[in-house]
Design an enzyme around this catalytic site. Structure first.
Site, PDB file in Angstrom:
ATOM      1  N   CYS A   1       6.173  -5.330   0.190  1.00  0.00           N
ATOM      2  CA  CYS A   1       6.335  -3.999  -0.408  1.00  0.00           C
ATOM      3  C   CYS A   1       6.261  -2.890   0.661  1.00  0.00           C
ATOM      4  O   CYS A   1       7.197  -2.742   1.431  1.00  0.00           O
ATOM      5  CB  CYS A   1       5.326  -3.811  -1.532  1.00  0.00           C
ATOM      6  SG  CYS A   1       5.839  -2.549  -2.684  1.00  0.00           S
TER       7      CYS A   1
ATOM      8  N   GLU B   1       0.651 -11.869  -3.238  1.00  0.00           N
ATOM      9  CA  GLU B   1      -0.818 -11.910  -3.102  1.00  0.00           C
ATOM     10  C   GLU B   1      -1.531 -11.473  -4.379  1.00  0.00           C
ATOM     11  O   GLU B   1      -2.746 -11.591  -4.482  1.00  0.00           O
ATOM     12  CB  GLU B   1      -1.260 -11.057  -1.898  1.00  0.00           C
ATOM     13  CG  GLU B   1      -1.162  -9.549  -2.054  1.00  0.00           C
ATOM     14  CD  GLU B   1       0.264  -8.997  -1.946  1.00  0.00           C
ATOM     15  OE1 GLU B   1       1.231  -9.780  -1.897  1.00  0.00           O
ATOM     16  OE2 GLU B   1       0.402  -7.756  -1.932  1.00  0.00           O
TER      17      GLU B   1
ATOM     18  N   ARG C   1      12.767   3.614  -0.947  1.00  0.00           N
ATOM     19  CA  ARG C   1      11.391   3.638  -1.461  1.00  0.00           C
ATOM     20  C   ARG C   1      11.348   4.056  -2.927  1.00  0.00           C
ATOM     21  O   ARG C   1      12.196   4.811  -3.389  1.00  0.00           O
ATOM     22  CB  ARG C   1      10.538   4.620  -0.653  1.00  0.00           C
ATOM     23  CG  ARG C   1      10.331   4.206   0.768  1.00  0.00           C
ATOM     24  CD  ARG C   1       9.478   5.221   1.502  1.00  0.00           C
ATOM     25  NE  ARG C   1       8.143   5.293   0.944  1.00  0.00           N
ATOM     26  CZ  ARG C   1       7.367   6.376   0.998  1.00  0.00           C
ATOM     27  NH1 ARG C   1       7.807   7.477   1.556  1.00  0.00           N
ATOM     28  NH2 ARG C   1       6.167   6.359   0.477  1.00  0.00           N
TER      29      ARG C   1
ATOM     30  N   ILE D   1       5.183  -3.096  -7.772  1.00  0.00           N
ATOM     31  CA  ILE D   1       4.368  -1.894  -7.959  1.00  0.00           C
ATOM     32  C   ILE D   1       4.977  -0.751  -7.142  1.00  0.00           C
ATOM     33  O   ILE D   1       4.946  -0.773  -5.921  1.00  0.00           O
ATOM     34  CB  ILE D   1       2.914  -2.119  -7.490  1.00  0.00           C
ATOM     35  CG1 ILE D   1       2.311  -3.343  -8.183  1.00  0.00           C
ATOM     36  CG2 ILE D   1       2.062  -0.869  -7.760  1.00  0.00           C
ATOM     37  CD1 ILE D   1       0.926  -3.717  -7.681  1.00  0.00           C
ATOM     38  N   ARG D   2       5.554   0.183  -7.826  1.00  0.00           N
ATOM     39  CA  ARG D   2       6.250   1.300  -7.147  1.00  0.00           C
ATOM     40  C   ARG D   2       7.015   0.764  -5.928  1.00  0.00           C
ATOM     41  O   ARG D   2       6.891   1.253  -4.816  1.00  0.00           O
ATOM     42  CB  ARG D   2       5.252   2.392  -6.760  1.00  0.00           C
ATOM     43  CG  ARG D   2       5.822   3.785  -6.896  1.00  0.00           C
ATOM     44  CD  ARG D   2       4.749   4.806  -7.212  1.00  0.00           C
ATOM     45  NE  ARG D   2       3.634   4.716  -6.317  1.00  0.00           N
ATOM     46  CZ  ARG D   2       3.633   5.200  -5.073  1.00  0.00           C
ATOM     47  NH1 ARG D   2       4.684   5.813  -4.576  1.00  0.00           N
ATOM     48  NH2 ARG D   2       2.558   5.074  -4.326  1.00  0.00           N
TER      49      ARG D   2
ATOM     50  N   GLY E   1       0.874  -1.173   0.000  1.00  0.00           N
ATOM     51  CA  GLY E   1       0.000   0.000   0.000  1.00  0.00           C
ATOM     52  C   GLY E   1       0.903   1.211   0.000  1.00  0.00           C
ATOM     53  O   GLY E   1       1.807   1.305  -0.819  1.00  0.00           O
ATOM     54  N   GLU E   2       0.683   2.086   0.937  1.00  0.00           N
ATOM     55  CA  GLU E   2       1.525   3.276   1.056  1.00  0.00           C
ATOM     56  C   GLU E   2       2.096   3.285   2.472  1.00  0.00           C
ATOM     57  O   GLU E   2       1.337   3.427   3.443  1.00  0.00           O
ATOM     58  CB  GLU E   2       0.666   4.515   0.759  1.00  0.00           C
ATOM     59  CG  GLU E   2       1.475   5.760   0.536  1.00  0.00           C
ATOM     60  CD  GLU E   2       2.440   5.647  -0.638  1.00  0.00           C
ATOM     61  OE1 GLU E   2       2.099   5.033  -1.664  1.00  0.00           O
ATOM     62  OE2 GLU E   2       3.556   6.168  -0.520  1.00  0.00           O
ATOM     63  N   SER E   3       3.416   3.119   2.575  1.00  0.00           N
ATOM     64  CA  SER E   3       4.008   2.931   3.902  1.00  0.00           C
ATOM     65  C   SER E   3       3.775   4.123   4.827  1.00  0.00           C
ATOM     66  O   SER E   3       3.537   3.958   6.025  1.00  0.00           O
ATOM     67  CB  SER E   3       5.503   2.626   3.779  1.00  0.00           C
ATOM     68  OG  SER E   3       6.151   3.620   3.034  1.00  0.00           O
TER      69      SER E   3
ATOM     70  N   HIS F   1       4.738  -8.543  -4.691  1.00  0.00           N
ATOM     71  CA  HIS F   1       3.408  -8.855  -4.150  1.00  0.00           C
ATOM     72  C   HIS F   1       2.946 -10.273  -4.502  1.00  0.00           C
ATOM     73  O   HIS F   1       2.178 -10.439  -5.461  1.00  0.00           O
ATOM     74  CB  HIS F   1       2.380  -7.886  -4.738  1.00  0.00           C
ATOM     75  CG  HIS F   1       2.533  -6.470  -4.303  1.00  0.00           C
ATOM     76  ND1 HIS F   1       1.892  -5.960  -3.197  1.00  0.00           N
ATOM     77  CD2 HIS F   1       3.256  -5.458  -4.828  1.00  0.00           C
ATOM     78  CE1 HIS F   1       2.200  -4.678  -3.065  1.00  0.00           C
ATOM     79  NE2 HIS F   1       3.036  -4.353  -4.041  1.00  0.00           N
TER      80      HIS F   1
HETATM   81  N1  GLN Z   1       5.630   3.052  -2.932  1.00  0.00           N
HETATM   82  C1  GLN Z   1       4.987   2.546  -1.750  1.00  0.00           C
HETATM   83  C2  GLN Z   1       5.646   3.100  -0.491  1.00  0.00           C
HETATM   84  O1  GLN Z   1       6.668   3.673  -0.570  1.00  0.00           O
HETATM   85  C3  GLN Z   1       5.002   1.038  -1.712  1.00  0.00           C
HETATM   86  C4  GLN Z   1       4.195   0.492  -2.876  1.00  0.00           C
HETATM   87  C5  GLN Z   1       3.565  -0.834  -2.635  1.00  0.00           C
HETATM   88  O2  GLN Z   1       3.366  -1.293  -1.521  1.00  0.00           O
HETATM   89  N2  GLN Z   1       3.195  -1.455  -3.732  1.00  0.00           N
HETATM   90  O3  GLN Z   1       5.123   2.951   0.563  1.00  0.00           O
END
Ligand code: GLN
Length: 213
Positions: free
Chosen positions: A77, A170, A103, A132-133, A45-47, A168
């Site tokens: 991630c 999942e 990151r 993903i990113r 997600g977004e840390s 990921h």
């Molecule tokens: N870019 C997100 C972060 O820095 C991580 C991306 C992800 O969990 N797919 O938190």
């Protein structure tokens, strides 16, 4: 039982994989939800967002304490970023796995990609890896075992208490990583469960062939 931290990110995808393995799982939203868990998955997600919500719920302290008490952790991630002791240019969050992460190390969302690799500790079959990113793990400390090294970075690693993947599992058909984590937690799989179970109906963006490389 295994829990999935349910504050932000791809929670249902992890719950779905655990369910396909026949494993009981619980959503973790507040400190009391950690009770009697053998393991906890910190999803992607977004840390920064997950860290903030964790702190608001007092879960950061509780997770650290539970980890000292034997709770196993798996960060995918953003979850891996939360577990790192060093986040390049930023302050760390839970700081439970001795490693340096960077990151968004592959670029923007458009630089997300899918690849394949064999991760010998997890499965003899090549596994699909969805980035993903994603962050890169640049270095690991003593006591951290590398499970997958790709090009100039580490993509998966573990300690006795924690598993980290910058991709990921999942979001792929394979449940091999989830089965591996369950074993690490000492949670037995129902005997009829196979690791390459079918029935996955994920309809994520990873199906788009232009993202494959
Ligand atoms: N870019 C997100 C972060 O820095 C991580 C991306 C992800 O969990 N797919 O938190």
């Amino acid at each position: 039982m295994i829990g999935v931290l349910d504050l932000q990110g791809d929670v249902v995808e992890h719950l779905d994989h655990l369910d396909r393995l026949g494993l009981a799982a619980r959503r973790v939203k507040e400190a009391g939800d950690l009770e009697n868990l053998a393991g906890l998955i910190l999803p992607g997600g977004e840390s920064t967002c997950i860290a903030r919500l964790m702190a608001e719920a007092g879960l950061d302290r509780e997770i650290r304490e539970a980890f000292q008490g034997g709770l196993k952790l798996w960060g995918t991630c953003a979850g891996a970023i939360l577990l790192a002791t060093t986040v390049k240019g930023e302050r760390p969050h839970l700081g439970l796995v001795e490693m340096v992460v960077e990151r968004n190390s592959f670029g923007s969302q458009l630089d997300s990609f899918v690849t394949q690799a064999v991760v010998p500790a997890i499965s003899p079959e090549p596994l699909e890896l969805v980035f993903i990113r994603a962050p890169k793990i640049l270095e690991v400390g003593r006591g951290v075992r590398v499970l997958l090294r790709l090009e100039d970075y580490i993509a998966a690693a573990e300690t006795d208490g924690a598993l980290v993947t910058v991709f990921h599992p999942e979001l792929t058909p394979s449940a091999a990583f989830h089965a591996y984590f369950a074993a690490k937690c000492g949670v037995p799989l129902p005997s009829e469960t196979s690791r390459t179970i079918g029935g996955w109906s994920g309809t994520s963006w990873t199906r788009y062939s232009s993202l494959r490389r």
